[in-house]
Scaffold this motif. Structure first.
Motif, short mmCIF file in Angstrom:
data_model
loop_
_atom_site.label_atom_id
_atom_site.label_comp_id
_atom_site.label_asym_id
_atom_site.label_seq_id
_atom_site.Cartn_x
_atom_site.Cartn_y
_atom_site.Cartn_z
N GLU A 444 -10.30 3.11 -1.58
CA GLU A 444 -8.80 2.54 -1.77
C GLU A 444 -8.55 3.08 -0.31
O GLU A 444 -8.53 3.88 0.16
N ALA A 445 -7.77 1.70 0.03
CA ALA A 445 -7.87 1.91 1.53
C ALA A 445 -6.37 1.48 1.82
O ALA A 445 -6.09 0.39 1.16
N ALA A 471 7.55 3.24 17.06
CA ALA A 471 6.68 2.64 16.01
C ALA A 471 6.05 3.62 15.54
O ALA A 471 5.84 4.76 16.55
N SER A 472 5.58 3.16 14.70
CA SER A 472 4.73 4.08 13.77
C SER A 472 3.47 3.59 12.62
O SER A 472 4.51 3.02 12.37
N THR A 473 2.36 4.51 13.04
CA THR A 473 1.32 3.44 11.59
C THR A 473 1.22 4.50 11.05
O THR A 473 1.10 5.93 11.34
N ASN A 474 0.61 4.42 9.98
CA ASN A 474 -0.02 5.86 9.06
C ASN A 474 -1.19 4.63 8.39
O ASN A 474 -1.46 3.97 7.82
N GLN A 475 -2.83 5.34 7.98
CA GLN A 475 -3.65 4.17 7.35
C GLN A 475 -4.95 5.88 7.13
O GLN A 475 -4.42 6.84 7.49
N GLU A 476 -5.13 5.47 5.68
CA GLU A 476 -5.88 5.97 5.21
C GLU A 476 -7.55 4.84 4.32
O GLU A 476 -6.87 4.14 4.10
N MET A 477 -8.60 5.84 4.79
CA MET A 477 -9.25 5.55 3.94
C MET A 477 -10.32 6.67 2.59
O MET A 477 -10.24 7.75 2.55
N SER A 507 -11.13 11.67 2.19
CA SER A 507 -10.78 10.73 2.79
C SER A 507 -10.43 11.20 3.76
O SER A 507 -10.64 12.00 4.44
N ALA A 508 -10.31 10.10 4.56
CA ALA A 508 -9.79 9.70 5.91
C ALA A 508 -8.45 9.34 6.59
O ALA A 508 -8.18 8.15 6.61
N TYR A 509 -8.01 10.45 7.54
CA TYR A 509 -6.31 9.85 7.17
C TYR A 509 -5.80 9.87 8.35
O TYR A 509 -6.36 10.66 9.25
N GLU A 510 -5.16 9.03 9.53
CA GLU A 510 -5.07 8.81 10.63
C GLU A 510 -3.32 8.51 11.08
O GLU A 510 -2.65 7.63 10.01
N ALA A 536 5.23 10.34 21.88
CA ALA A 536 3.94 9.76 21.80
C ALA A 536 3.31 10.61 21.20
O ALA A 536 2.70 11.82 21.65
N SER A 537 2.58 10.68 20.20
CA SER A 537 1.24 11.30 19.04
C SER A 537 0.41 11.09 19.15
O SER A 537 0.86 9.83 17.83
N THR A 538 -0.58 11.90 18.56
CA THR A 538 -1.89 11.05 16.92
C THR A 538 -1.75 11.93 16.17
O THR A 538 -1.40 13.19 16.40
N GLY A 539 -2.62 11.90 14.74
CA GLY A 539 -2.74 12.72 14.02
C GLY A 539 -4.14 12.22 12.97
O GLY A 539 -4.26 11.73 13.24
N ALA A 540 -4.30 13.69 12.51
CA ALA A 540 -5.50 12.99 11.73
C ALA A 540 -6.15 14.33 10.62
O ALA A 540 -5.17 15.59 10.95
N SER A 541 -6.61 14.21 9.17
CA SER A 541 -6.36 14.83 8.21
C SER A 541 -7.80 14.53 7.41
O SER A 541 -8.18 13.04 7.36
N GLN A 542 -7.83 14.87 7.16
CA GLN A 542 -9.25 14.99 6.05
C GLN A 542 -9.01 16.07 4.84
O GLN A 542 -8.94 16.61 4.18
#
Length: 984
Positions: A444-445, A471-477, A507-510, A536-542
């Protein structure tokens, strides 16, 4: 696209493989008792996977090899086998029997015959899905399944829906069920086209759901999509168009009434009047300006079929729904490919794949007008102003610089789009006779992008910051691999099925976020046009899961049943010593109807008693909740230079462990009078312990709060389902499905009788909800109103502690958002080719906090108000329920109190669908197999005393603690739809 074209062409070629010795056979399938044509009966060529289904007239058409036989099956009837013997026409009469007990029901990691089910499972079939034009898949469960509460807490198009199976169990770790689509657990059902679904199974008790262990505390919904039926290729086309409108509007003061109210409120506060009606010529009805008649379109095309050992289903769909609030809409475009083939006997390979794009144009709700809230803006904006000023900018409240609601709709551009893929590739083969191995890999992505822009000219807020861009983005695999072994073994009257498996998931999320201000104009909306880059910021999680699972099913003499399952789940979210948890379950079934004293009973066709007990878990917390985390941005000055720094942000908790729900279920299934009446009843008791709660910490720790395992919640209730086949005749068929359920929720422990948790904050009014031992989740907390004093015009509040002072100590429980009873009643009537489906749904005993009335009957500010305020207290001796108007509200008449608690009980006509199937004789001239037209209406009528737009509401979405709050929530709408379905 190239792959899709090649694939579809390949499917057509496969479907055309025929032997030269085949014979075309036609016929009619009817009920042996009354001659009623059986629609949708399955006709298979014996010892093959070639088959078809009967049309709306009960007729079939199939090619059969020389010397072949036909096997006919239909739910509720005996299977029928007949040799062709050179014939080209065969009519078959089928006898009603217990065949429905033989139908396969999807359970975790497999299927079972319905008669062997020992857990609490509710099924919804494809035919129930096809009758209703729905946007979200969860809608089909409304009123259809006992013990399942479906709340459409907002009318925004495509909005998320909250599903509660047997009540809320968790304070903060999530209460939504686990959705599993073709074996793949998914985050939500947003991109799934309901028309692609074959069936839904709701696993309610621990016996049914414990095989999913870690994530099954809130129940499991198994979704199976269509796979295609062996036979000739079938092309299905469906298209519909509809329109929607708000169910009702609220009566408000006109311009003159508004001026009088505002001036009176200032005079009562000891000030001079502030408005002269002669200065204003407008009398704007903001509801007329905000709401609209909206359109909905839905188109889908599918190709399905197969031959021999191969089955396929390919579909494409596009749906667009406008919202009844201007500028809001929802669009979903999807492509599904399901394919399976038997490469050689005992070796199957297959895949399911769904691609979707979902987009929204959102408008803000659930806020006051000064915070951009459109719905409260439509109710509280002054009618004395128009929409635009002469210079083209939007008007504001003349007494307070708040934008008008049309400005809050049109000026901001708020768009969101999500691309999603959910897929599964599997292989299964027989290792030994009875021993089958299956391996699968699922993904699921998704990738989400949200863009917001407010121009620098048209609104006051935009001018103050020279425009805003975000502007914001979220993506997960997420990937999942599962490997299982299934072994079937029989010895005389004993039958066993063993299941064992290992699964792993990760899961990997950004995410990214950027904000800019200072735009020269509205022509360029990208952030590069902003002169000030604000953030401006970025984030990541697993996160990751690793699991072992096993199940043993046992059956003796077709009447004594037992299931034992076990799952061990390890989650990266918990402390190192508590990552694994263990979830066992056991269930027993006794088919009493198979005993000698009931065998052959004319009235009782089936009677089964079920008992089950087991444990399930919940891990829906932050990915690193057990760790002590650090936050960035703690920069510091050293010798005149700024250096980057970090700071501790959360406290570590190595002892953090799973929430665990233990559940006991007792039930029975009863079929009477040749399966004309089918009754199911269940009683359940479930306790959730080790609640994952964010609790306040002593200041000496250096942290304000931290997540801990603390407390216990209990749910218990009764469920009742009755499906009857009232009339079965040649021309008339009528069935009824009725369900009722109760659920009692109670907080058993959250750390002591004096411990409380507050939630449900209302701006400037404090918290409206309390969590305390002995109370249900969703308990409203505030003051008790005794009405308006005829002397002072103020609300009189109860002095509960008799100390002569009205303060916080006089607050108490003033309502409960949980319903006492849920009811659903569905009737399906067919007369010839004409069918009518009518669904009623009722909720009894729940309260709603109508916080919208705090703003529209509060009598304390310069907002417009409901027309009911015209009866407000104005002179000593007035008897009324509306207090005096006084600017600033010195008596706090608008505080959270029983004055704003309303009965949310209601009876709703949820859906009416009238359809007509055109005669086959007419369609055959145009080479059309079936054609039906239908008209459908949703939310056509409601019986309720609730004074707001709709009692089915929750400002706080799926929260279990803060339920039933109406605070300018997007209202639901009536939807009228006309559609056409064709099959070639």
């Amino acid at each position: 696209m190239r792959f899709s074209v090649i694939f579809i062409s390949f499917m057509f070629l496969l479907s055309g493989v025929l032997t030269g010795q085949d014979r075309q056979v036609r016929g009619l399938i009817t009920d042996a008792t009354d001659g009623t044509p059986l629609i949708g009966a399955t006709v298979m060529v014996a010892e093959t996977t070639t088959g078809t289904v009967t049309d709306f007239n009960g007729e079939f058409d199939i090619r059969v090899p020389e010397g072949g036989s036909l096997v006919v099956s239909y739910l509720g009837y005996d299977n029928y086998t007949v040799a062709v013997d050179g014939r080209t026409t065969i009519d078959i009469e089928m006898s009603s029997t217990a065949a429905m007990l033989e139908e396969l029901v999807v359970v975790g990691y497999g299927t079972k015959q319905r008669k062997d089910i020992t857990g609490a499972v509710t099924s919804v079939e494809a035919k129930d899905l096809e009758k209703k034009p729905i946007t979200r898949l969860e809608n089909i469960l409304q009123g259809q399944a006992a013990g399942v509460q479906v709340n459409q807490f907002s009318g925004a198009p495509g909005n998320s829906i909250s599903v509660r199976i047997r009540g809320a169990t968790s304070l903060s770790a999530g209460n939504e069920p686990l959705y599993v689509i073709d074996g793949v657990p998914v985050l939500n059902t947003e991109g799934i086209n309901p028309a692609d679904v074959e069936s839904l199974e709701v696993l309610k008790d621990a016996s049914a759901s414990a095989i999913y262990g870690a994530r099954a505390a809130n129940g499991v919904v198994l979704i199976t999509t269509k796979k295609g039926v062996p036979g000739k290729p079938k092309i299905s086309l469906s298209t519909s168009v509809g329109f929607s409108q708000i169910t009702k509007t609220l009566d408000l003061l006109d311009a003159a009434g508004y001026v009088d109210l505002v001036n009176e409120s200032y005079v009562n506060a000891g000030q001079a009047p502030v408005l002269d009606g002669a200065d204003f010529t407008e009398d704007t009805d903001w509801q007329d300006e905000v709401y609209r008649n909206a359109t909905t379109t839905n188109h889908q095309l599918s190709l399905s079929g197969g031959n021999g050992k191969t089955r396929y289903f390919v579909s494409g769909s596009q749906q667009r729904q406008e919202g009844v609030v201007r500028e809001s809409d929802f669009q979903r475009t999807g492509l599904r490919v399901n394919f399976s083939t038997e490469l050689k006997p005992g070796f199957e390979l297959g895949t399911t794949m769904n691609l979707s794009r979902v987009s929204f144009n959102s408008v803000p709700d659930n806020n006051r007008v000064n915070q951009g809230g459109v719905i409260l803006g439509a109710l509280s904006s002054p009618p004395i102003i128009g929409i635009l000023n002469e210079d083209g900018t939007y008007t504001t409240n003349p007494l307070q610089a708040w934008e008008n609601p049309v400005a809050n709709i049109i000026a901001p551009q708020d768009q969101s789009a999500t691309n999603r893929i959910v897929g599964n590739l599997y292989a299964a083969f027989d290792v030994l006779p009875g021993l089958r191995f299956k391996t699968s890999f699922g993904i699921e992505a998704y990738a989400n992008k949200n863009d917001y822009f407010l121009d620098p000219f048209s609104t006051q807020f935009g001018r103050s910051l020279q425009g805003i861009g975000i502007a914001s983005t979220n993506q997960e695999m997420i990937w999942l691999t599962e490997n299982t072994l299934t072994y079937d073994y029989s010895a005389g009257a004993h039958a066993f099925t063993f299941l064992g498996g290992i699964t792993a998931q990760e899961s990997a999320y950004e995410s990214t976020y950027a904000r800019a201000e200072g735009f020269p104009n509205g022509a360029v909306t990208t952030l590069n046009a902003g002169s000030r880059k604000i953030d401006a910021s970025t984030g990541a999680s697993q996160w990751a899961l690793f699991s072992y699972l096993g199940r043993v099913s046992y059956k003796f003499q077709e009447k004594y049943l037992a299931d034992v399952s076990f799952r061990a789940d390890g989650s990266s979210r918990f402390g190192a010593g508590n990552r694994f948890a263990y979830f066992p379950s056991v269930s027993l079934g006794w088919r009493v109807s198979e005993e000698g004293f009931l065998k052959g009973n004319d009235a009782i066709n089936d009677l089964k008693i079920r008992v089950s007990a087991g444990m399930t878990g919940n891990q829906n917390i932050g990915d690193f909740a057990s760790y002590g985390l650090f936050a960035t941005g703690a920069n510091y000055n050293f010798n005149g230079q700024i250096f980057p720094g970090t700071r501790p942000s959360t406290i570590s908790n190595e002892n953090l462990r799973w929430e665990t729900t233990s559940q006991v279920n007792i039930g029975f299934d009863l079929a009477l009078f040749d399966f004309r009446a089918n009754l199911t009843m269940d009683y359940y008791l479930k306790n959730t312990s080790d609640l994952l709660v964010n609790v306040d910490l002593p200041r000496s720790t250096g942290f304000g709060s931290g997540i801990q395992n603390l407390g216990e919640v209990r749910n218990q209730g009764l469920e009742f389902s009755l499906k009857t086949y009232n009339v079965r005749g040649k021309k008339v068929d009528w069935s009824t499905n009725f369900n009722a359920s109760t659920n009692s929720n109670e907080v058993i422990n959250i750390g002591g009788p004096d411990k409380v948790i507050f939630a449900g904050g209302i701006p400037e009014r404090g918290d409206a909800v309390i969590v305390r031992e002995g109370l249900p989740l969703g308990s409203f907390f505030g003051w008790v109103s005794e009405g308006v004093s005829p002397v002072t015009g103020d609300i009189v509040f109860s002095d509960l502690n008799d100390d002569g002072i009205i303060d916080d100590e006089d607050r108490t429980v003033i309502g409960d958002a949980n319903p006492d009873v849920l009811l659903g009643l569905n009737n399906s009537i067919t007369i010839g080719g004409l069918s009518l489906d009518v669904l009623f749904q009722a909720t009894i005993g729940n309260d709603v906090l109508n916080a919208t009335r705090i703003e529209t009957e509060g009598m304390f500010t310069v907002n417009n108000a409901l027309a009911t305020t015209a009866t407000r207290w104005q002179n000593e001796g007035d008897i009324t329920r509306i207090p005096r108007a006084v600017f600033g509200d010195p008596n706090q008449n608008s505080r959270i109190s029983s004055r704003f608690i309303e009965d949310g009980s209601h009876l709703r006509l949820r859906n009416v669908t009238l359809s007509y199937n055109l005669p086959t004789e007419l369609l055959s001239r145009f080479k059309v197999q079936t054609m039906s037209v239908y008209f459908s209406g949703q939310n056509l009528w409601i019986l309720s005393d609730y004074s707001g737009y709709d009692p089915e509401v929750n400002r706080d979405g799926g929260s279990a603690i803060s339920q039933g709050i109406d605070y300018g929530t997007y209202p639901q709408s009536k939807i009228f739809t006309g559609g056409l379905k064709l099959e070639f």
